[in-house]
Design a protein around this motif. Structure first.
Motif, PDB file in Angstrom:
ATOM      1  N   LEU A 209       0.977  -1.123  -0.019  1.00 28.75           N
ATOM      2  CA  LEU A 209       0.072   0.032   0.056  1.00 28.75           C
ATOM      3  C   LEU A 209       1.086   1.282   0.186  1.00 28.75           C
ATOM      4  CD1 LEU A 209      -2.588  -1.062   2.634  1.00 28.75           C
ATOM      5  CD2 LEU A 209      -3.001  -0.870   0.025  1.00 28.75           C
ATOM      6  N   ASN A 210       2.161   1.392   0.864  1.00 27.32           N
ATOM      7  CA  ASN A 210       3.150   2.324   0.733  1.00 27.32           C
ATOM      8  C   ASN A 210       4.238   1.944   0.963  1.00 27.32           C
ATOM      9  OD1 ASN A 210       3.255   1.629   3.504  1.00 27.32           O
ATOM     10  ND2 ASN A 210       1.299   2.516   4.184  1.00 27.32           N
ATOM     11  N   ALA A 211       5.331   2.966   0.910  1.00 24.22           N
ATOM     12  CA  ALA A 211       6.515   2.801   1.251  1.00 24.22           C
ATOM     13  C   ALA A 211       7.043   2.229   2.249  1.00 24.22           C
ATOM     14  CB  ALA A 211       7.326   4.065   1.002  1.00 24.22           C
ATOM     15  N   THR A 212       6.415   2.534   3.436  1.00 27.10           N
ATOM     16  CA  THR A 212       6.752   1.890   4.648  1.00 27.10           C
ATOM     17  C   THR A 212       6.523   0.290   4.832  1.00 27.10           C
ATOM     18  OG1 THR A 212       6.133   3.958   6.069  1.00 27.10           O
ATOM     19  CG2 THR A 212       6.115   1.853   7.149  1.00 27.10           C
ATOM     20  N   GLU A 213       5.377  -0.005   4.060  1.00 28.26           N
ATOM     21  CA  GLU A 213       5.186  -1.657   4.048  1.00 28.26           C
ATOM     22  C   GLU A 213       6.304  -2.214   2.975  1.00 28.26           C
ATOM     23  OE1 GLU A 213       1.503  -4.664   2.745  1.00 28.26           O
ATOM     24  OE2 GLU A 213       1.235  -2.422   2.460  1.00 28.26           O
ATOM     25  N   ALA A 214       6.817  -1.746   1.780  1.00 29.90           N
ATOM     26  CA  ALA A 214       7.520  -2.301   1.243  1.00 29.90           C
ATOM     27  C   ALA A 214       8.921  -2.133   2.035  1.00 29.90           C
ATOM     28  CB  ALA A 214       7.672  -1.245  -0.246  1.00 29.90           C
ATOM     29  N   THR A 215       9.203  -1.133   2.643  1.00 32.11           N
ATOM     30  CA  THR A 215      10.462  -1.187   3.285  1.00 32.11           C
ATOM     31  C   THR A 215      10.568  -2.341   4.122  1.00 32.11           C
ATOM     32  OG1 THR A 215      10.644   1.233   2.996  1.00 32.11           O
ATOM     33  CG2 THR A 215      12.005   0.097   4.825  1.00 32.11           C
ATOM     34  N   LYS A 216       9.691  -2.496   5.030  1.00 40.95           N
ATOM     35  CA  LYS A 216       9.556  -3.599   6.175  1.00 40.95           C
ATOM     36  C   LYS A 216       9.558  -5.004   5.391  1.00 40.95           C
ATOM     37  CE  LYS A 216       7.677  -0.774   9.963  1.00 40.95           C
ATOM     38  NZ  LYS A 216       8.858  -0.844  10.414  1.00 40.95           N
ATOM     39  N   LYS A 217       8.771  -5.065   4.378  1.00 41.12           N
ATOM     40  CA  LYS A 217       8.613  -6.446   3.665  1.00 41.12           C
ATOM     41  C   LYS A 217       9.672  -6.914   3.122  1.00 41.12           C
ATOM     42  CE  LYS A 217       4.963  -9.068   1.079  1.00 41.12           C
ATOM     43  NZ  LYS A 217       3.956  -8.780   0.530  1.00 41.12           N
ATOM     44  N   SER A 218      10.491  -6.162   2.590  1.00 39.20           N
ATOM     45  CA  SER A 218      11.497  -6.444   1.922  1.00 39.20           C
ATOM     46  C   SER A 218      12.933  -6.770   2.480  1.00 39.20           C
ATOM     47  CB  SER A 218      12.106  -5.373   0.797  1.00 39.20           C
ATOM     48  OG  SER A 218      12.151  -3.937   1.371  1.00 39.20           O
ATOM     49  N   GLY A 219      12.689  -6.152   3.966  1.00 34.11           N
ATOM     50  CA  GLY A 219      13.967  -6.013   4.920  1.00 34.11           C
ATOM     51  C   GLY A 219      15.010  -4.935   4.655  1.00 34.11           C
ATOM     52  N   ILE A 220      14.583  -4.108   3.819  1.00 34.26           N
ATOM     53  CA  ILE A 220      15.476  -2.811   3.435  1.00 34.26           C
ATOM     54  C   ILE A 220      16.007  -2.190   4.852  1.00 34.26           C
ATOM     55  CG2 ILE A 220      15.759  -0.421   2.695  1.00 34.26           C
ATOM     56  CD1 ILE A 220      14.347  -1.479   0.224  1.00 34.26           C
ATOM     57  N   ASP A 221      15.080  -2.025   5.943  1.00 31.14           N
ATOM     58  CA  ASP A 221      15.376  -1.565   7.108  1.00 31.14           C
ATOM     59  C   ASP A 221      16.216  -2.149   8.018  1.00 31.14           C
ATOM     60  OD1 ASP A 221      13.468  -3.357   7.122  1.00 31.14           O
ATOM     61  OD2 ASP A 221      12.675  -2.706   9.336  1.00 31.14           O
ATOM     62  N   LYS A 222      16.664  -3.435   7.516  1.00 32.67           N
ATOM     63  CA  LYS A 222      17.442  -4.367   8.106  1.00 32.67           C
ATOM     64  C   LYS A 222      19.074  -4.471   7.780  1.00 32.67           C
ATOM     65  CE  LYS A 222      14.071  -7.582  10.140  1.00 32.67           C
ATOM     66  NZ  LYS A 222      12.881  -6.681  10.016  1.00 32.67           N
ATOM     67  N   ILE A 223      19.098  -3.688   6.453  1.00 36.02           N
ATOM     68  CA  ILE A 223      20.368  -3.883   5.975  1.00 36.02           C
ATOM     69  C   ILE A 223      21.506  -3.088   6.648  1.00 36.02           C
ATOM     70  CG2 ILE A 223      21.719  -2.923   3.773  1.00 36.02           C
ATOM     71  CD1 ILE A 223      19.324  -3.431   2.149  1.00 36.02           C
ATOM     72  N   ILE A 224      21.342  -1.849   6.997  1.00 30.77           N
ATOM     73  CA  ILE A 224      21.906  -0.970   8.122  1.00 30.77           C
ATOM     74  C   ILE A 224      20.952  -0.392   9.170  1.00 30.77           C
ATOM     75  CG2 ILE A 224      23.432   1.029   8.413  1.00 30.77           C
ATOM     76  CD1 ILE A 224      24.547   0.724   5.366  1.00 30.77           C
ATOM     77  N   PRO A 225      20.803  -1.033  10.275  1.00 29.50           N
ATOM     78  CA  PRO A 225      20.049  -0.478  11.297  1.00 29.50           C
ATOM     79  C   PRO A 225      20.389   0.718  11.840  1.00 29.50           C
ATOM     80  CG  PRO A 225      20.843  -2.862  11.922  1.00 29.50           C
ATOM     81  CD  PRO A 225      21.810  -2.170  10.727  1.00 29.50           C
ATOM     82  N   ASN A 226      19.214   1.332  12.488  1.00 25.39           N
ATOM     83  CA  ASN A 226      19.128   2.625  13.260  1.00 25.39           C
ATOM     84  C   ASN A 226      19.384   3.822  12.229  1.00 25.39           C
ATOM     85  OD1 ASN A 226      19.438   1.496  15.873  1.00 25.39           O
ATOM     86  ND2 ASN A 226      21.415   0.670  15.550  1.00 25.39           N
ATOM     87  N   MET A 227      18.863   3.725  11.071  1.00 25.59           N
ATOM     88  CA  MET A 227      18.612   5.035  10.224  1.00 25.59           C
ATOM     89  C   MET A 227      17.187   5.348  10.365  1.00 25.59           C
ATOM     90  SD  MET A 227      21.783   4.594   8.629  1.00 25.59           S
ATOM     91  CE  MET A 227      21.839   5.363   7.127  1.00 25.59           C
TER      92      MET A 227
END
Length: 351
Positions: A209-227
């Motif tokens: 539905l949105n970018a936040t969902e895509a970021t979490k579903k793909s795991g992009i937020d885990k590549i470099i944490p604390n961003m």
């Protein structure tokens, strides 16, 4: 990153995901410490982007860096470094003269200390706008502005290659003698093609539905944490994100960032990843990126200057003949005025 500026040609839809990356470091002849690129007004930056044929969509910052998501990729501005990364049929080199005027008028910088312009070879170069249809055109424009510039091509010219233009005057003294005059800097970039269709489907409005969902579903937020992540999901597909470190988390003079841009269409899928965050293991970061996007082939470039804390880390790339399912097909090294560069190209093992 696919946006509404998808190109129509012979009844086919096509978007050039390959970015043109311009990075400029500025300095002053009088050592004025009050000079700062972030003093350039937002309205002037918006006018600059009109020349480039894109626009500012979103913005995030920390104490060291301002990060802009654009309709075609990203822009980063810190005290004395300007980074512009644009895809599609954008024309970043046409804004050079205006940028140099703005940096002197508003930021107080009078000199270009270093410059890097780079890009992978295009999939459809004939659709680009002059001077970006051919690297020779780009070099001619840059040479007209920078008399000390030098142009390079790394990789196989008839297959996958990577072009670079940088300021590279003949050294007047040993490079090791000038380390006290520069600040630590490094950049890791991974350019990926032939990506996994199921992964790419995440970056469409049909899947998320949105970018936040895509970021979490793909795991992009885990590549470099604390961003602190500023992301955008385009209609009907395509994705861009900028990340900056949370204040005080990592101490760097000119700011730490990461950026990812995704063109998900199966016929011309493309993903770019870039960061200047120092790491004790580039292999670890590269592996995380590959596991996230599953490309068929990819290019890695690592820039480190003489005082970079990851100068030794970058050397591990030379030993990586294989990374998980990917086999190295090419590797080259270059040394420039202030930086060392390692270029490598990998393809996935046959199934």
């Amino acid at each position: 990153m696919a946006s509404n500026e998808t190109i129509m040609s012979d009844s086919d839809q096509f978007f050039e995901g390959v970015e043109k990356l311009l990075e400029i470091w500025f300095s002053t002849s009088d050592g004025n410490d009050s000079s700062d690129l972030r003093k350039i007004p937002r309205s002037k930056l918006e006018s600059l982007m009109k020349i480039v044929r894109c626009e500012i969509i979103s913005f995030v910052q920390n104490e060291q860096i301002d990060a802009y998501v654009l309709s075609e990729s990203s822009m980063f501005i810190s005290k004395r470094r300007f980074i512009l990364k644009t895809c599609g049929t954008t024309t970043p080199l046409l804004c050079l003269q205006k940028l140099l005027l703005l940096t002197e008028q508003y930021a107080g910088f009078t000199e270009v200390e270093d410059l890097f312009y780079s890009r992978k070879n295009y999939k459809r170069p004939e659709l680009q706008v002059t001077p970006h249809q051919d690297f020779d055109q780009e070099v001619a424009l840059l040479d007209a502005v920078f008399p000390d510039g030098a142009a390079y091509c790394l990789g196989a010219v008839n297959r996958d290659c990577w072009y670079l233009y940088t300021l590279n005057p003949l050294p007047r003294r040993n490079r090791d003698s000038i380390v006290g005059d520069i600040e630590p800097d490094q950049t890791l970039e991974i350019l990926m093609t032939d990506l996994d269709p199921e992964v790419m489907a995440i970056f469409t409005k049909e899947e998320c539905l949105n970018a936040t969902e895509a970021t979490k579903k793909s795991g992009i937020d885990k590549i470099i944490p604390n961003m602190v992540i500023d992301d955008f999901l385009f209609e009907p597909c395509g994705y861009s994100m900028n990340g900056v470190t949370k204040n005080k988390l990592i101490e760097m003079t000119d700011g730490s960032y990461m950026t990812i841009h995704i063109t998900p269409e199966p016929d011309f899928s493309y993903v770019s990843f870039e960061t200047n965050i120092p790491s004790s293991s580039y292999k670890e970061i590269i592996t995380k990126v590959l596991d996230t996007f599953l490309p068929g082939k990819f290019t890695v470039t690592v820039f480190t200057n003489q005082v970079s804390p990851t100068k030794a880390t970058a050397q591990e790339i030379l030993c990586l003949n294989q990374i998980a399912k990917w086999d190295r097909r090419d590797i080259q090294q270059c040394s420039f005025k202030n930086y060392d560069l390692i270029y490598a190209f990998y393809t996935k093992f046959p199934s």
